[in-house]
Design a protein around this motif. Structure first.
Motif, mmCIF file in Angstrom:
data_model
loop_
_atom_site.group_PDB
_atom_site.id
_atom_site.type_symbol
_atom_site.label_atom_id
_atom_site.label_comp_id
_atom_site.label_asym_id
_atom_site.label_seq_id
_atom_site.Cartn_x
_atom_site.Cartn_y
_atom_site.Cartn_z
ATOM 1 N N GLN A 439 0.859 -1.183 0.000
ATOM 2 C CA GLN A 439 0.000 0.000 0.000
ATOM 3 C C GLN A 439 0.899 1.239 0.000
ATOM 4 O OE1 GLN A 439 -2.667 0.328 3.326
ATOM 5 N NE2 GLN A 439 -3.676 2.129 2.460
ATOM 6 N N PHE A 440 0.552 2.219 -0.844
ATOM 7 C CA PHE A 440 1.321 3.460 -0.840
ATOM 8 C C PHE A 440 0.904 4.305 0.341
ATOM 9 C CE2 PHE A 440 2.644 2.317 -5.008
ATOM 10 C CZ PHE A 440 3.838 2.989 -5.191
ATOM 11 N N LYS A 444 1.197 11.934 -3.482
ATOM 12 C CA LYS A 444 1.738 12.059 -4.839
ATOM 13 C C LYS A 444 2.923 13.026 -4.915
ATOM 14 C CE LYS A 444 -1.589 9.931 -7.598
ATOM 15 N NZ LYS A 444 -3.021 9.911 -7.795
ATOM 16 N N LEU A 447 5.957 11.555 -3.361
ATOM 17 C CA LEU A 447 6.462 10.503 -4.238
ATOM 18 C C LEU A 447 7.304 11.094 -5.368
ATOM 19 C CD1 LEU A 447 6.304 7.445 -4.578
ATOM 20 C CD2 LEU A 447 4.356 7.772 -6.093
ATOM 21 N N ILE A 461 8.620 1.742 -8.684
ATOM 22 C CA ILE A 461 7.424 2.543 -8.388
ATOM 23 C C ILE A 461 6.486 2.563 -9.602
ATOM 24 C CG2 ILE A 461 6.589 4.895 -7.885
ATOM 25 C CD1 ILE A 461 9.212 5.296 -6.294
ATOM 26 N N LEU A 465 2.630 1.015 -9.981
ATOM 27 C CA LEU A 465 1.486 1.836 -10.360
ATOM 28 C C LEU A 465 0.842 1.320 -11.642
ATOM 29 C CD1 LEU A 465 2.929 5.373 -9.533
ATOM 30 C CD2 LEU A 465 1.228 4.069 -8.241
ATOM 31 N N PHE A 472 -2.886 3.227 -4.657
ATOM 32 C CA PHE A 472 -2.703 4.441 -3.860
ATOM 33 C C PHE A 472 -3.674 4.514 -2.685
ATOM 34 C CE2 PHE A 472 0.103 7.229 -6.459
ATOM 35 C CZ PHE A 472 0.840 7.701 -5.382
ATOM 36 N N LEU A 501 11.758 0.734 -0.385
ATOM 37 C CA LEU A 501 10.633 1.678 -0.389
ATOM 38 C C LEU A 501 9.921 1.660 0.954
ATOM 39 C CD1 LEU A 501 9.005 1.147 -3.907
ATOM 40 C CD2 LEU A 501 10.415 3.067 -3.143
ATOM 41 N N ILE A 506 7.720 5.003 1.958
ATOM 42 C CA ILE A 506 6.930 5.297 0.769
ATOM 43 C C ILE A 506 5.756 4.328 0.655
ATOM 44 C CG2 ILE A 506 6.987 5.421 -1.775
ATOM 45 C CD1 ILE A 506 8.545 7.643 -0.379
ATOM 46 N N ILE A 507 6.034 3.062 0.928
ATOM 47 C CA ILE A 507 4.964 2.061 0.886
ATOM 48 C C ILE A 507 4.974 1.237 2.174
ATOM 49 C CG2 ILE A 507 5.065 1.779 -1.629
ATOM 50 C CD1 ILE A 507 6.625 -0.863 -1.147
ATOM 51 N N TYR A 509 4.995 -2.636 2.886
ATOM 52 C CA TYR A 509 5.217 -3.865 2.126
ATOM 53 C C TYR A 509 5.146 -5.055 3.077
ATOM 54 C CZ TYR A 509 7.994 -7.399 -0.432
ATOM 55 O OH TYR A 509 8.445 -8.542 -1.033
#
Ligand code: ADP
Ligand code: MG
Length: 654
Positions: A439-440, A444, A447, A461, A465, A472, A501, A506-507, A509
């Motif tokens: 999940q991000f 935006k 990012l 990335i 996407l 997102f 990431l 950023i995410i 995981y």
């Protein structure tokens, strides 16, 4: 036809094909349905990979083992070829996603595990996929009479109807003539008249019969000497052999514990040895294997987990410290000796206990119905499945914990589950994978900033996407596989970048979890209502009993040529005596006087002149004559074309 040698060179770097590969590939390229029987490690994968690359479109590969499938896909991708896989544990959405990506990319290989062959779904996507070949790996799983029968394999027939005119290549390492026939039937290849005959002819010629081809390597191993010894002390015998015969060796044992014990006992004799089994860490296994391949270790003591895909030509001796459970395995494992064509040895050590266990194996592998019901009940309770529900659900299933909690016998559990699986009640596969999720959490703008500072992570990335809508806004199941395809990187690299990431915030995981899964294919019912098709169950059981019996016979037999016994087990009655197995050597050592010879000769001809007799009946008639001597004369008369023995062992006057 496309020239296939450049493909072999370009993608694999090999200069020449292994035996039969070229014939099989050409058969497929000519559009024929083809059954290929090659030993494990013989190079079956290449037989479908090369033709798929030689043609437009992609190859659909049905393969039962997820772990192997993942290996294959990884290996293909390393060559820069696009490949995808569909297996249990993937959600429907992911499957659809994979099918779409496969159809819209230059995908050359789509691997599918058979239970995922959902007709409706495939009907929808197959037409857009330009399939050029259907490869069925481990094709013996389709045979209902084989011990490894897997019901989902029967779905392949329906798939065929969706893809008319596309050739099917069925691959297997081991199949008796009966199983071969059943494979052809289940794949709906044109019917044949008489099983044995047609197949035996095909074995010899490899020619097209009724529109499909069968290829089989010869069972002849002229440089391999088979022998079997009854040994009071197996370890002493092993040491004796290893001291007498120098050179690289494999010793197969049944248990992991024993591999270590034997290896240590060999060290005491200053014999260079190491042990290997599936319970060791991957890097230990790789190291042990490598050292043995480079001859830094002389002897590898292992379970049957060792050897798949290993191609070491200079193995001089393979010893079986325990009797394996079927001739198929024995033949394959023993066959790892002498690939370089030098004289080599396969020694089978046994004691009465081994044979006794083999006699009891059938009862163990085919538990009685009440025991199967008992396991079903216990599993349902363990997983807390409410009665009347559960169909289509999958559950985490820790089998070790289950066995402990319910104080059950592990064999009973394993083989009851197998019976339930073969009857379509549930599916308990090896490791099944709970997919990873991403999940991000960065916005935006954040990012965009991040991508500027970390251009090396830009592609991961973008790929995320591109492949996953809605990623997102919510947690989405992802597949590192799909990403490796898009990014042209190895799974390890992809995982590492995802972790980075995650570390940068950023995410989120959550890497995939490997945990065994049990799928319920029907709702839970009362154990006493659980039905098994006993006719089929018992038929499989009988086949299995016969399989054990043949191995016991092979082990104990003191006269018949061992190469011939093996070949005839696989349906090839054309081999002549090898002359180098223990039994052949015993025969040679046997000296007959002229009178003895004439006498036996006369009595044999007399016994069969009025009609054929089985070898057994004939020997019974020759009262007072040593079996070895009788055999020697029978062989002689056969060689002189005075008598003949057919494939069922019936002896008659020529
Ligand atoms: P199988 O499926 O029959 O058990 P694989 O297809 O996994 O065997 O191949 C076993 C090994 O043999 C692989 O490492 C493969 O690269 C190698 N191999 C296959 N064909 C050839 C060839 N023509 N020359 C050299 N190595 C080969
Ligand atoms: Mg294979």
């Amino acid at each position: 036809m496309a020239d296939i040698h450049p493909i072999l060179k370009q993608y694999w770097g090999f200069d020449s094909f292994r035996p039969l590969q070229q014939e099989i590939i050409e058969s497929v390229l000519n559009g024929n349905d083809t059954l290929a029987l090659m030993p494990t490690g013989g190079g079956k994968s290449l037989c479908y990979q090369v033709p798929a690359l030689a043609k437009e479109g992609m190859c659909l590969v049905i393969s039962p083992l997820i772990a192997l499938m993942k290996d294959q896909v990884e290996n293909i991708r390393k060559k820069g070829i696009t490949a995808f896989a569909i297996f249990s544990g993937m959600s429907r959405k992911e499957i659809v996603n994979t099918l779409k990506i496969a159809g819209n990319s230059n995908c050359k290989f789509l691997y599918v595990s058979p239970e995922r062959l959902e007709t409706a779904l495939f009907k929808e996507y197959l037409p857009g996929m330009n399939i050029n070949l259907i490869a069925v790996d481990e094709a013996h799983c389709i045979s209902q009479w084989g011990y490894d029968f897997r019901p989902p394999y029967l779905r392949i027939a329906a798939l065929r109807e969706e893809l008319p005119g596309i050739p099917v290549l069925a691959l297997t390492a081991s199949a008796t003539p009966e199983v071969q026939q059943d494979v052809c039937d289940k794949l709906q290849w044109p019917p044949q008249t008489s099983t044995g005959e047609v197949l035996t002819n095909a074995l010899k010629s490899g020619q097209s019969l009724f529109g499909f081809n069968i290829f089989h390597q010869s069972f002849e191993r002229p440089n391999l000497s088979y022998s079997a010894f009854e040994a009071d002390s197996k370890i002493n015998k092993i040491i004796e052999i290893l001291l007498k015969v120098p050179g690289s060796a494999i010793i197969y044992c049944k248990s992991r514990k024993r591999t270590k014990e034997i290896s240590e006992l060999l060290h005491l004799q200053n014999i260079s040895a190491d042990y290997y089994h599936a319970g060791l860490a991957q890097e230990d296994r790789n190291r042990k294997q490598e050292e043995w391949i480079l001859n830094k270790t002389r002897v590898i003591v292992c379970t049957n987990a060792f050897g798949m895909g290993i191609d070491k030509p200079d193995v001089l001796i393979v010893i079986h410290a325990d009797v394996p459970d079927c001739l198929e395995n024995y033949y394959q494992e023993a066959g790892r000796a002498g690939r370089d064509g030098k004289k080599s040895y396969a020694v089978l050590l046994y004691d009465e206990k081994d044979l006794h266990e083999l006699e009891n194996l059938t009862a163990q592998r085919f538990p009685p119905l009440p025991e199967i019901r008992n396991v079903y009940q216990a599993v349902s309770n363990y997983l807390q499945i409410p009665s009347g529900s559960g169909q289509g659900e999958s559950y985490d299933f820790d089998i070790a914990d289950f066995i402990k909690k319910f104080k059950l016998n592990s064999h009973t559990v394993l083989f009851s589950l197998k019976a339930l699986e073969q009857e379509g009640w549930l599916a308990f596969n090896e490791q099944v994978f709970i997919p990873s999720a991403v999940q991000f959490i960065a916005g935006k703008t954040e990012l965009n900033e991040f991508e500027k500072i970390h251009p090396e992570l830009d592609i991961v990335i973008k790929s995320l996407l591109r492949a996953y809508e809605g990623i997102f806004d919510q947690e989405v199941s992802i597949s590192e596989w799909v990403l490796t395809g898009l990014m042209k990187k190895s799974t390890d690299e992809v995982k590492e970048q995802l972790k980075q990431l995650h570390r940068y915030g950023i995410i989120l995981y959550r890497p995939q979890k490997d945990s065994p899964q049990l799928f319920l294919l029907r709702d839970r019912i009362k154990a006493e209502d659980l039905m098994i098709n006993m006719t089929e169950f018992n038929r499989r059981k009988e086949k299995f009993r016969l399989r054990c019996k043949k191995l016991i016979y092979f082990t104990r037999e003191k006269t018949e040529c061992r190469s011939r016994m093996i070949a005839s087990y696989f349906g090839d009655a054309s081999l002549s005596r090898c002359g180098i197995c223990d039994n052949c050597l015993r025969q040679k050592a046997l000296v007959l006087s002229k009178e003895e010879f004439e006498n036996i000769n006369h009595r044999i001809i007399n016994s069969v002149k009025d009609g054929p007799l089985s070898a057994h009946e004939l020997l019974l008639k020759l009262t007072g004559i040593k079996k070895e001597k009788a055999w020697k004369v029978i062989e002689f008369l056969q060689a002189e074309n005075k008598i003949k023995m057919d494939k069922d062992g019936l002896v008659s006057v020529q």
